[in-house]
Design a protein around this motif. Sequence first.
Motif, PDB file in Angstrom:
ATOM      1  N   VAL A  21       5.648   2.885 -11.488  1.00  0.00           N
ATOM      2  CA  VAL A  21       5.294   1.534 -11.051  1.00  0.00           C
ATOM      3  C   VAL A  21       6.341   1.012 -10.079  1.00  0.00           C
ATOM      4  O   VAL A  21       7.446   1.546  -9.966  1.00  0.00           O
ATOM      5  CB  VAL A  21       5.163   0.574 -12.255  1.00  0.00           C
ATOM      6  N   ASN A  35       4.678  -2.859  -3.733  1.00  0.00           N
ATOM      7  CA  ASN A  35       4.262  -2.124  -2.542  1.00  0.00           C
ATOM      8  C   ASN A  35       5.484  -1.773  -1.699  1.00  0.00           C
ATOM      9  O   ASN A  35       6.376  -2.596  -1.498  1.00  0.00           O
ATOM     10  CB  ASN A  35       3.291  -2.970  -1.699  1.00  0.00           C
ATOM     11  N   THR A  84       4.512   6.486  -3.554  1.00  0.00           N
ATOM     12  CA  THR A  84       3.721   7.530  -2.900  1.00  0.00           C
ATOM     13  C   THR A  84       4.625   8.518  -2.178  1.00  0.00           C
ATOM     14  O   THR A  84       4.328   9.723  -2.135  1.00  0.00           O
ATOM     15  CB  THR A  84       2.701   6.902  -1.929  1.00  0.00           C
ATOM     16  N   GLN A 123      -4.188   7.614  -2.783  1.00  0.00           N
ATOM     17  CA  GLN A 123      -4.250   6.154  -2.835  1.00  0.00           C
ATOM     18  C   GLN A 123      -5.497   5.631  -2.122  1.00  0.00           C
ATOM     19  O   GLN A 123      -6.176   4.731  -2.605  1.00  0.00           O
ATOM     20  CB  GLN A 123      -2.988   5.572  -2.199  1.00  0.00           C
ATOM     21  N   LYS A 125     -14.150   6.680  -7.170  1.00  0.00           N
ATOM     22  CA  LYS A 125     -12.874   7.042  -7.774  1.00  0.00           C
ATOM     23  C   LYS A 125     -13.077   8.096  -8.871  1.00  0.00           C
ATOM     24  O   LYS A 125     -12.246   8.996  -9.053  1.00  0.00           O
ATOM     25  CB  LYS A 125     -12.207   5.800  -8.371  1.00  0.00           C
ATOM     26  N   ASP A 155      -2.890   8.690  -7.915  1.00  0.00           N
ATOM     27  CA  ASP A 155      -2.277   7.644  -7.091  1.00  0.00           C
ATOM     28  C   ASP A 155      -3.219   6.440  -7.019  1.00  0.00           C
ATOM     29  O   ASP A 155      -4.190   6.441  -6.280  1.00  0.00           O
ATOM     30  CB  ASP A 155      -1.986   8.194  -5.688  1.00  0.00           C
ATOM     31  N   GLU A 156      -2.917   5.441  -7.833  1.00  0.00           N
ATOM     32  CA  GLU A 156      -3.709   4.206  -7.930  1.00  0.00           C
ATOM     33  C   GLU A 156      -5.202   4.489  -8.115  1.00  0.00           C
ATOM     34  O   GLU A 156      -6.033   4.068  -7.307  1.00  0.00           O
ATOM     35  CB  GLU A 156      -3.464   3.322  -6.708  1.00  0.00           C
ATOM     36  N   ALA A 214      -7.541   1.181  -8.300  1.00  0.00           N
ATOM     37  CA  ALA A 214      -7.513   0.152  -7.257  1.00  0.00           C
ATOM     38  C   ALA A 214      -8.923  -0.247  -6.860  1.00  0.00           C
ATOM     39  O   ALA A 214      -9.785   0.599  -6.638  1.00  0.00           O
ATOM     40  CB  ALA A 214      -6.759   0.674  -6.031  1.00  0.00           C
ATOM     41  N   LYS A 253     -12.124  -0.208 -14.896  1.00  0.00           N
ATOM     42  CA  LYS A 253     -10.756   0.192 -15.231  1.00  0.00           C
ATOM     43  C   LYS A 253     -10.677   0.760 -16.646  1.00  0.00           C
ATOM     44  O   LYS A 253      -9.980   1.757 -16.887  1.00  0.00           O
ATOM     45  CB  LYS A 253      -9.800  -1.000 -15.099  1.00  0.00           C
ATOM     46  N   GLU A 311       0.197   3.182 -10.716  1.00  0.00           N
ATOM     47  CA  GLU A 311      -0.789   2.119 -10.922  1.00  0.00           C
ATOM     48  C   GLU A 311      -0.113   0.755 -10.867  1.00  0.00           C
ATOM     49  O   GLU A 311       1.033   0.591 -11.316  1.00  0.00           O
ATOM     50  CB  GLU A 311      -1.480   2.311 -12.281  1.00  0.00           C
ATOM     51  N   HIS A 312      -0.837  -0.234 -10.296  1.00  0.00           N
ATOM     52  CA  HIS A 312      -0.340  -1.605 -10.227  1.00  0.00           C
ATOM     53  C   HIS A 312      -0.812  -2.447 -11.408  1.00  0.00           C
ATOM     54  O   HIS A 312      -0.219  -3.495 -11.689  1.00  0.00           O
ATOM     55  CB  HIS A 312      -0.795  -2.274  -8.929  1.00  0.00           C
ATOM     56  N   HIS A 313      -1.869  -2.021 -12.079  1.00  0.00           N
ATOM     57  CA  HIS A 313      -2.402  -2.798 -13.202  1.00  0.00           C
ATOM     58  C   HIS A 313      -1.520  -2.545 -14.430  1.00  0.00           C
ATOM     59  O   HIS A 313      -1.668  -1.543 -15.126  1.00  0.00           O
ATOM     60  CB  HIS A 313      -3.850  -2.408 -13.483  1.00  0.00           C
TER      61      HIS A 313
END
Length: 266
Positions: free
Chosen positions: A43, A46, A51, A93, A166, A184-185, A188, A195, A217-219
């Motif tokens: 995590v 940005n 990546t 991504q 996805k 990679d994400e 998204a 999700k 992941e950003h979540h």
Amino acid sequence: MSASFASATALLECHGLERRFGGLVAVTGVDLRIDRGEIFGLVGPNGSGKTTLVNAITGFYPPQKGRILLDGADITGMKPYLVAKRRLARTFQNLALFNGMSVLDNIMLGRHVHLRPSVAKTALYWWLGQPEEIAHRRVCEEIIEFLQLQGVRDEPVESLPIGLKKRVELARALVAEPSFLILDEPMAGMNQEEKEYMARFVLDARDERGITVLLIEHHMDIVTGICDRIMALNYGEVIGTGLPREVVANPRVVEAYLGKGQQHAA
């Protein structure tokens, strides 16, 4: 590098990785260990280097410093196609599907690392080529069923919503039969229901297929819900590693996501 350098339980080890692009330091001093059977989260905000780190591991942008061990073998600087042959697969991504092709055909492309083309197989297709193609298709159909894509297997991939696209990308990675999977994400652009489906599939890939997973992941709810351990990056440096609940509570991680002012306000 001596064989004793690699841990017996680690599938991936990175030691002192650094990657620069001109004067920009994208990743520096990164040490990473992922054990077999783990779902390991990566995590960070940005531009934090997530990546870039993955691209270094997979050979797209080899590190200028440091070593990478995969299943005990030094893969530092190895070409991406050779890394893939060592049972490492990844998703990207940004969607990397082929429009104009069906879901099944996109998934079949994931079998390329197992293909052994030859003039003889082409000339004697019915005796040599067809049995091999049937075996590859059997693997693809199994993954289609595993990811519940039966209803769209013949649809053009560009007609699908992003959640299903996805899932198709995940299917294409899984048909390569990896022991190590980098995502990679993968969630998204998805809604909450999508999700949750994807999180379930990632858990099943680990539990039912024995795949070790590196998840970017950003979540954070997903990361803390399914990951065994996580690492946080900021400006290319490690700012926290450990159990999810400990890392997300780390003041440096909170500051990286919220900023100093917001952190104190919170």
